[in-house]
Motif scaffolding. Sequence first.
Motif, PDB file in Angstrom:
ATOM      1  N   TYR A 185     -44.716  82.037 105.911  1.00 54.74           N
ATOM      2  CA  TYR A 185     -45.972  82.647 105.485  1.00 54.74           C
ATOM      3  C   TYR A 185     -45.741  83.685 104.393  1.00 54.74           C
ATOM      4  O   TYR A 185     -46.340  83.619 103.313  1.00 54.74           O
ATOM      5  N   HIS A 186     -44.856  84.637 104.663  1.00 52.06           N
ATOM      6  CA  HIS A 186     -44.611  85.699 103.694  1.00 52.06           C
ATOM      7  C   HIS A 186     -43.899  85.177 102.444  1.00 52.06           C
ATOM      8  O   HIS A 186     -44.173  85.647 101.331  1.00 52.06           O
ATOM      9  N   PHE A 187     -43.014  84.215 102.628  1.00 55.22           N
ATOM     10  CA  PHE A 187     -42.315  83.671 101.463  1.00 55.22           C
ATOM     11  C   PHE A 187     -43.280  82.949 100.536  1.00 55.22           C
ATOM     12  O   PHE A 187     -43.163  83.065  99.305  1.00 55.22           O
ATOM     13  N   THR A 188     -44.234  82.216 101.096  1.00 56.71           N
ATOM     14  CA  THR A 188     -45.188  81.472 100.266  1.00 56.71           C
ATOM     15  C   THR A 188     -46.050  82.415  99.439  1.00 56.71           C
ATOM     16  O   THR A 188     -46.210  82.247  98.225  1.00 56.71           O
ATOM     17  N   PHE A 220     -43.957  84.140  96.857  1.00 62.75           N
ATOM     18  CA  PHE A 220     -43.648  83.227  95.765  1.00 62.75           C
ATOM     19  C   PHE A 220     -44.840  83.086  94.823  1.00 62.75           C
ATOM     20  O   PHE A 220     -44.681  83.129  93.588  1.00 62.75           O
ATOM     21  N   LEU A 221     -46.044  82.927  95.377  1.00 59.10           N
ATOM     22  CA  LEU A 221     -47.240  82.831  94.540  1.00 59.10           C
ATOM     23  C   LEU A 221     -47.469  84.114  93.749  1.00 59.10           C
ATOM     24  O   LEU A 221     -47.840  84.074  92.567  1.00 59.10           O
ATOM     25  N   PHE A 222     -47.246  85.252  94.403  1.00 57.40           N
ATOM     26  CA  PHE A 222     -47.419  86.530  93.711  1.00 57.40           C
ATOM     27  C   PHE A 222     -46.450  86.644  92.532  1.00 57.40           C
ATOM     28  O   PHE A 222     -46.833  87.085  91.442  1.00 57.40           O
ATOM     29  N   CYS A 223     -45.212  86.218  92.736  1.00 60.24           N
ATOM     30  CA  CYS A 223     -44.223  86.289  91.650  1.00 60.24           C
ATOM     31  C   CYS A 223     -44.582  85.335  90.516  1.00 60.24           C
ATOM     32  O   CYS A 223     -44.434  85.685  89.330  1.00 60.24           O
TER      33      CYS A 223
END
Length: 473
Positions: free
Chosen positions: A132-135, A138-141
């Motif tokens: 959840y947090h990685f997704t 990743f989108l934020f980056c």
Amino acid sequence: MIQIMNWFSMVIGLIPLNRQQSETNFIVDYAMMFIMPVFYVICYLLINLSHVFGLCFLDACNSVCKLSNHLFMHLGAFLYLTITLMSLYRRKEFFLQFDERLNAIDAVIQKCQRVAEMDKVKVTAVKHSVAYHFTWLFLFCVFTFALYYDVRGLYLTFGNFAFIPFMVSSFPYLAGSIIQGEFIYHVSVISQRFEQINTLFEKINQEARHRHAPVTVFDIESEGKKERKTVTPITAMDGRTTFGNEHKLAGEMKRQVGQQKNDEDEMDTSNDEDEDDFDYDNATIAENTGTTSEANLPDLFKLHDKILSLSVITNGEFGPQCVPYMAACFVVSIFGIFLETKVNFIVSGKSRLLDYMTYLYVIWSFTTMVVAYIVLRLCCNANNHSKQSAMIVHEIMQKKPAFMLSNDLFYNKMKSFTLQFLHWEGFFQFNGIGLFALDYTFIFSTVSAATSYLIVLLQFDMTAILRNEGLMS
């Protein structure tokens, strides 16, 4: 992260300010939703009429750069104006209706959990916090890099007036992606509610596996119980009939005893979870405590229908906005591949503006494809969780628990539920206003169409055009 996205959506005018409050000032709620589109239209007209702040009107921008910039700008205008008009349509009513129905669903779920005593048992959390947090990280980056690249390139060209061309370049695609993020959030909430009622269904299924009915023959359809006939002198006169009934009863008793032994040894396959599921919230699996909870069945059937109705209004709100976003993603991706293969591989580094436009296409094509994939994945997960409810109910019916045989009301309700779900499955699926279904089949159809277009585009000979622009010797 969801709260940050909601606040950012309010700032750029995609959702009303006080969307969850009915008694508020209309002007305050919808002020930004009118100011931002008007500001965008002013910037768009200023570039196309004054020919001052447009990248395509600079002398250093060659014909390929102008074509790329025109396509990117006009496609963004189509995307932003379309989703803005759709956002104004019953936007606040949707949020109020969604929250009202969701609160009613949560109240019934909590009631069912108390009846099943799931609030007292030890619960094992199935955590997906890493994914959840990685997704979202990743989108934020990805979005941060896309915005930084565009702002940096425009600032080097236009200086302090870079915000004007930025409004017609990256801003429409950013706004469209945020709207899809809202869609992702609402679908994940629906998927979570399906998981919660599936947990309650599964508890009934586990109890049905360990608690069996007495070895007695029931006729469920006729609402009657078959009684064993006693051999009397009167019935002995018809020896064949009596012997036949006793033989059938003995065979049925042996069959039920054997079925009990098989049910105790069989493994419950309904607990198997698809490892590819993309869960944005933590699901829970409760341990069996031996407490029967079949009294929840009528409420669970109503809950399932209410969640499906919630899916319908959510798709009605965000489904139309998926159509322009998927279309823009398709066009940007195809033209980005074309520019990268036919232009950038040949004349990379010869023109700064051309390189800027080429990489801008590549960055936003990748970003929009990631968002579109997450939308499709969440919609598939919600559909799978709704189907899992019917599968668990079917499994309960096959085990023929005591509560179902002793009271045919449960049997009739379960049969009606599975039949009604077949009609729901044919009636509703997450879609883009009926043009395409939001599932994995959409990926296959878009890849097939993109391949056909790319076969045609890649046959164009760009060497003559590049020579005329002085990019090739």
